[in-house]
Write an enzyme that holds these catalytic residues in place. Structure first.
Site, short mmCIF file in Angstrom:
data_model
loop_
_atom_site.label_atom_id
_atom_site.label_comp_id
_atom_site.label_asym_id
_atom_site.label_seq_id
_atom_site.Cartn_x
_atom_site.Cartn_y
_atom_site.Cartn_z
N SER A 143 0.82 -1.21 0.00
CA SER A 143 0.00 0.00 0.00
C SER A 143 0.86 1.27 0.00
CB SER A 143 -0.94 -0.07 1.22
OG SER A 143 -2.10 0.65 1.00
N ASP B 58 -9.66 -5.03 -4.17
CA ASP B 58 -9.27 -3.62 -4.04
C ASP B 58 -10.20 -2.78 -4.92
OD1 ASP B 58 -5.74 -4.01 -3.39
OD2 ASP B 58 -7.16 -2.74 -2.29
N HIS C 222 -7.52 -5.81 0.34
CA HIS C 222 -6.32 -5.02 0.62
C HIS C 222 -5.53 -5.56 1.82
CE1 HIS C 222 -4.22 -1.22 -0.21
NE2 HIS C 222 -4.07 -1.06 1.09
N1 LIG Z 1 -8.01 4.05 7.13
C1 LIG Z 1 -7.73 3.14 6.03
C2 LIG Z 1 -6.58 2.27 6.41
C3 LIG Z 1 -5.69 2.03 5.23
O1 LIG Z 1 -5.86 2.65 4.20
C4 LIG Z 1 -4.58 1.05 5.39
C5 LIG Z 1 -4.51 0.30 6.54
C6 LIG Z 1 -3.49 -0.64 6.67
C7 LIG Z 1 -2.57 -0.81 5.66
C8 LIG Z 1 -2.65 -0.04 4.50
C9 LIG Z 1 -3.66 0.91 4.37
N2 LIG Z 1 -3.77 1.69 3.25
C10 LIG Z 1 -2.74 2.33 2.65
O2 LIG Z 1 -1.59 2.41 3.03
C11 LIG Z 1 -8.96 2.29 5.75
O3 LIG Z 1 -9.92 2.40 6.53
O4 LIG Z 1 -8.93 1.54 4.77
#
Ligand SMILES: N[C@@H](CC(=O)c1ccccc1NC=O)C(=O)O
Length: 309
Positions: free
Chosen positions: A165, A254, A286
């Site tokens: 991510s 995703d 994800h």
């Molecule tokens: N607040 C985001 C959290 C999120 O995007 C995320 C959480 C854990 C690992 C990667 C993530 N996304 C991007 O880095 C959500 O609710 O999807």
């Protein structure tokens, strides 16, 4: 831009991975449940490593700063170490939109790799808003120089990286860092594979979103968001022909924006002459694309294992 299928797309949702999972739908708040489950599971997977007799850890090696999060844990197997032969190194960079998670919840990939004789570096980095995203990218460049120095000085046969991510966004810098790619240390530690997992590579749509960047904790504006977007970077033509493989991976659950960003990133790197594989893991979201990397024999574990051969 990326979700052209739906001109009414709610980008606040499309860039929120927890809104794109088929799991926990029976619960009142499945988005909260999938995220809570992810953080709990990956934290357990990491804390359980130390109860595994075959896995040792060299904790808190500092790659920069004095008292902040610029630290790395190196997991290894005593068996491989005792043979005093060169061992491969695998580096994991966690996600969390540059504002959450840390190395105490980022060890999912460690056990299967250490079982196969790898050392695994799980790195921490300073989170926004303690740093701006620009500062974080500078610190990540310092990390890249440090990890190649470390690899060169510790009998490393080859090095591989995986970023998840926002961690994949940070890892894209490796392809845009001629000084690192052409350093003497890099010359004696060949890169084997790079894994970009459900990454973000274009910040232009996501930087104004409250779901991603509340109160602009990333300290971005439109100009800076473009500057920090790997999809817009030039990339140094890899020469000679790079020997390492780049795997741009994304979860089938995703969002369209995430899937299309990964597809565009893969196409861009292929056009620049890198050896690319683009793969959609239809069954994953994800989060379980990382959760299942802790388990031998799962599609993501098997993919990584085969790619590293
Ligand atoms: N607040 C985001 C959290 C999120 O995007 C995320 C959480 C854990 C690992 C990667 C993530 N996304 C991007 O880095 C959500 O609710 O999807």
């Amino acid at each position: 831009m990326y979700n052209s299928q739906d001109e009414n797309v709610d980008l606040e949702r499309d860039y929120l991975p927890s809104c794109h999972s088929s799991r926990f739908r029976q619960l009142k708040n499945p988005e909260e449940a999938v995220l809570e489950h992810f953080v709990q599971l990956i934290t357990n997977q990491t804390s359980e490593l130390c109860s595994n007799a075959n896995i040792k850890v060299l904790p808190n090696l500092r790659y920069g700063g004095q008292v902040d999060r610029q630290l790395v844990d190196i997991y290894y197997s005593d068996v491989a170490k005792s043979k005093n032969k060169a061992t491969p190194l695998f580096v994991f960079i966690h996600g969390g939109y540059w504002q959450m998670l840390d190395k105490s919840s980022s060890g999912s990939m460690v056990a299967p790799l250490v079982e196969r004789g790898y050392r695994v570096a799980i790195m921490d980095y300073n989170l926004c808003p303690q740093v701006t995203l620009s500062q974080l990218l500078e610190q990540f460049s310092n990390f890249l120089e440090w990890i190649f120095d470390y690899a060169a000085s510790t009998h490393t046969s080859h090095i591989s990286f995986a970023g998840h991510s926002a961690g994949a966004h940070l890892l894209a810098q490796l392809l845009n860092a001629p000084d690192v790619l052409r350093s003497p240390q890099r010359a004696c530690v060949p890169i084997r594979s790079l894994f970009y997992i459900s990454g973000v590579y274009d910040l232009r749509e996501l930087w104004p979103l409250t779901s991603v960047n509340p109160k602009n904790i990333l300290s971005l504006n439109a100009e800076l968001a473009a500057k920090l977007s790997p999809i817009l970077w030039e990339y140094v033509e890899p020469s000679p022909e790079p020997t390492f493989g780049i795997h741009v991976l994304v979860a089938g659950h995703d969002s369209v924006s995430f899937i299309e960003q990964s597809r565009s990133f893969a196409r861009l790197l292929a056009a620049k002459g890198f050896k690319i594989k683009f793969h959609i893991f239809e069954q994953y979201d994800h989060f379980d694309i990382i959760e299942e990397s802790a388990i031998e024999g799962t599609p993501i574990s098997e993919y990584i294992k085969e790619a590293l051969q």
